[in-house]
Design a protein around this motif. Structure first.
Motif, PDB file in Angstrom:
ATOM      1  N   SER A  99       3.551  13.177   0.381  1.00  0.00           N
ATOM      2  CA  SER A  99       2.487  12.926   1.041  1.00  0.00           C
ATOM      3  C   SER A  99       1.326  13.830   0.285  1.00  0.00           C
ATOM      4  O   SER A  99       1.297  15.032   0.151  1.00  0.00           O
ATOM      5  CB  SER A  99       2.330  13.290   2.505  1.00  0.00           C
ATOM      6  OG  SER A  99       1.098  13.116   3.003  1.00  0.00           O
ATOM      7  N   SER A 120      -2.095   8.870   1.831  1.00  0.00           N
ATOM      8  CA  SER A 120      -1.284   8.698   0.631  1.00  0.00           C
ATOM      9  C   SER A 120       0.006   9.334   0.944  1.00  0.00           C
ATOM     10  O   SER A 120       0.434  10.608   1.092  1.00  0.00           O
ATOM     11  CB  SER A 120      -1.746   9.492  -0.755  1.00  0.00           C
ATOM     12  OG  SER A 120      -3.055   8.955  -0.850  1.00  0.00           O
ATOM     13  N   GLY A 180      -4.880   4.868   0.848  1.00  0.00           N
ATOM     14  CA  GLY A 180      -5.215   3.904   1.854  1.00  0.00           C
ATOM     15  C   GLY A 180      -4.856   2.483   1.613  1.00  0.00           C
ATOM     16  O   GLY A 180      -5.033   1.529   2.075  1.00  0.00           O
ATOM     17  N   VAL A 181      -4.243   2.249   0.238  1.00  0.00           N
ATOM     18  CA  VAL A 181      -3.779   0.891  -0.246  1.00  0.00           C
ATOM     19  C   VAL A 181      -2.317   0.924  -0.450  1.00  0.00           C
ATOM     20  O   VAL A 181      -1.680   1.787  -1.070  1.00  0.00           O
ATOM     21  CB  VAL A 181      -4.496   0.790  -1.645  1.00  0.00           C
ATOM     22  CG1 VAL A 181      -3.911  -0.631  -2.133  1.00  0.00           C
ATOM     23  CG2 VAL A 181      -6.024   0.630  -1.483  1.00  0.00           C
ATOM     24  N   ARG A 182      -1.555  -0.217   0.203  1.00  0.00           N
ATOM     25  CA  ARG A 182      -0.065  -0.338   0.163  1.00  0.00           C
ATOM     26  C   ARG A 182       0.289  -0.500  -1.334  1.00  0.00           C
ATOM     27  O   ARG A 182      -0.438  -1.185  -2.201  1.00  0.00           O
ATOM     28  CB  ARG A 182       0.355  -1.676   0.944  1.00  0.00           C
ATOM     29  CG  ARG A 182       1.569  -2.129   0.732  1.00  0.00           C
ATOM     30  CD  ARG A 182       2.704  -1.130   1.648  1.00  0.00           C
ATOM     31  NE  ARG A 182       3.848  -1.767   1.728  1.00  0.00           N
ATOM     32  CZ  ARG A 182       4.859  -1.151   0.959  1.00  0.00           C
ATOM     33  NH1 ARG A 182       4.927   0.014   0.151  1.00  0.00           N
ATOM     34  NH2 ARG A 182       6.154  -1.552   0.962  1.00  0.00           N
ATOM     35  N   THR A 183       1.239   0.174  -1.651  1.00  0.00           N
ATOM     36  CA  THR A 183       1.732   0.077  -2.995  1.00  0.00           C
ATOM     37  C   THR A 183       3.160   0.150  -3.164  1.00  0.00           C
ATOM     38  O   THR A 183       4.083   0.680  -2.091  1.00  0.00           O
ATOM     39  CB  THR A 183       1.180   1.594  -3.824  1.00  0.00           C
ATOM     40  OG1 THR A 183       1.723   1.300  -5.361  1.00  0.00           O
ATOM     41  CG2 THR A 183       1.910   2.794  -3.225  1.00  0.00           C
ATOM     42  N   ASP A 210       7.361   3.752  -3.110  1.00  0.00           N
ATOM     43  CA  ASP A 210       6.765   2.584  -2.072  1.00  0.00           C
ATOM     44  C   ASP A 210       6.087   3.559  -1.080  1.00  0.00           C
ATOM     45  O   ASP A 210       6.379   4.388  -0.711  1.00  0.00           O
ATOM     46  CB  ASP A 210       7.994   1.892  -1.462  1.00  0.00           C
ATOM     47  CG  ASP A 210       8.489   0.870  -2.337  1.00  0.00           C
ATOM     48  OD1 ASP A 210       7.798  -0.139  -2.607  1.00  0.00           O
ATOM     49  OD2 ASP A 210       9.811   0.929  -2.590  1.00  0.00           O
ATOM     50  N   GLY A 211       4.979   2.891  -0.493  1.00  0.00           N
ATOM     51  CA  GLY A 211       4.342   3.538   0.568  1.00  0.00           C
ATOM     52  C   GLY A 211       2.618   3.208   0.489  1.00  0.00           C
ATOM     53  O   GLY A 211       2.322   1.950   0.048  1.00  0.00           O
ATOM     54  N   VAL A 212       1.935   4.153   0.555  1.00  0.00           N
ATOM     55  CA  VAL A 212       0.559   3.933   0.736  1.00  0.00           C
ATOM     56  C   VAL A 212      -0.006   5.227  -0.085  1.00  0.00           C
ATOM     57  O   VAL A 212       0.055   6.215  -0.014  1.00  0.00           O
ATOM     58  CB  VAL A 212      -0.265   4.278   2.209  1.00  0.00           C
ATOM     59  CG1 VAL A 212      -1.654   4.126   2.196  1.00  0.00           C
ATOM     60  CG2 VAL A 212       0.468   3.077   3.050  1.00  0.00           C
ATOM     61  N   TRP A 213      -0.821   4.645  -1.244  1.00  0.00           N
ATOM     62  CA  TRP A 213      -1.708   5.514  -2.016  1.00  0.00           C
ATOM     63  C   TRP A 213      -2.895   5.483  -1.746  1.00  0.00           C
ATOM     64  O   TRP A 213      -3.850   4.435  -2.004  1.00  0.00           O
ATOM     65  CB  TRP A 213      -1.470   5.295  -3.485  1.00  0.00           C
ATOM     66  CG  TRP A 213      -2.101   6.081  -4.261  1.00  0.00           C
ATOM     67  CD1 TRP A 213      -3.224   5.876  -5.290  1.00  0.00           C
ATOM     68  CD2 TRP A 213      -1.942   7.628  -4.622  1.00  0.00           C
ATOM     69  NE1 TRP A 213      -3.606   7.052  -5.834  1.00  0.00           N
ATOM     70  CE2 TRP A 213      -2.816   8.201  -5.420  1.00  0.00           C
ATOM     71  CE3 TRP A 213      -0.740   8.472  -4.097  1.00  0.00           C
ATOM     72  CZ2 TRP A 213      -3.119   9.382  -5.696  1.00  0.00           C
ATOM     73  CZ3 TRP A 213      -0.845   9.691  -4.327  1.00  0.00           C
ATOM     74  CH2 TRP A 213      -2.154  10.176  -5.498  1.00  0.00           C
TER      75      TRP A 213
END
Length: 145
Positions: A63, A40, A118-121, A113-116
């Motif tokens: 993070s 995350s 394990g899922v791209r968001t 923007d990024g990963v939450w």
């Protein structure tokens, strides 16, 4: 030509370009789990679209796994709020603010923007002006940077 049962469980067989069988042991990285926590890691920005530079006025990193870190000034609180909202920033916005704001159009855009987990968001919301943004996010530490 067969593979001995002893090698079949511990080696990977690959047929090379010459047709010969090549054996390689599994790499240590593929044998171990990738991580104990789903990543995350986010970048949060506040910008004023249409400015001459059209760039972010403020930006922080956040993070949340395995612990809260980053340049966000309240990383632990922000991660806890995002977990409580199941990673959905729109759930943290107040729909009806009691703040009295002028009706001047001076847009402010907030992005995440990024990963939450394990899922791209990617999330973006534009407010009419900074007063409306502050009224909608004043209770949330996620947007306090």
């Amino acid at each position: 030509m067969g593979i001995s049962p002893r090698l079949a469980g511990t080696a990977t067989a690959v047929v090379g370009l010459s047709g010969a069988l090549l054996f390689s042991a599994p790499s240590p990285a593929s044998a171990a789990p990738a991580a104990l926590y789903a990543p995350s890691a986010l970048v949060l920005t506040v910008s004023h679209p249409g400015d001459s530079a059209d760039s972010a006025a403020r930006a922080v990193t956040l993070s949340c796994a395995p612990q809260a870190t980053g340049t966000h000034p309240a990383a632990a609180e922000a991660c806890a709020e995002l977990r409580g909202a199941d990673g959905k920033p729109e759930a943290l916005l107040v729909s009806e603010s009691t703040r009295a704001c002028t009706k001047i159009w001076s847009p402010v855009t907030v992005t995440i923007d990024g990963v939450w987990q394990g899922v791209r968001t990617s999330w973006k919301h534009t407010f009419a002006n900074s007063c409306e943004m502050n009224g909608a996010v004043s209770h949330s530490s996620v947007f306090s940077f």
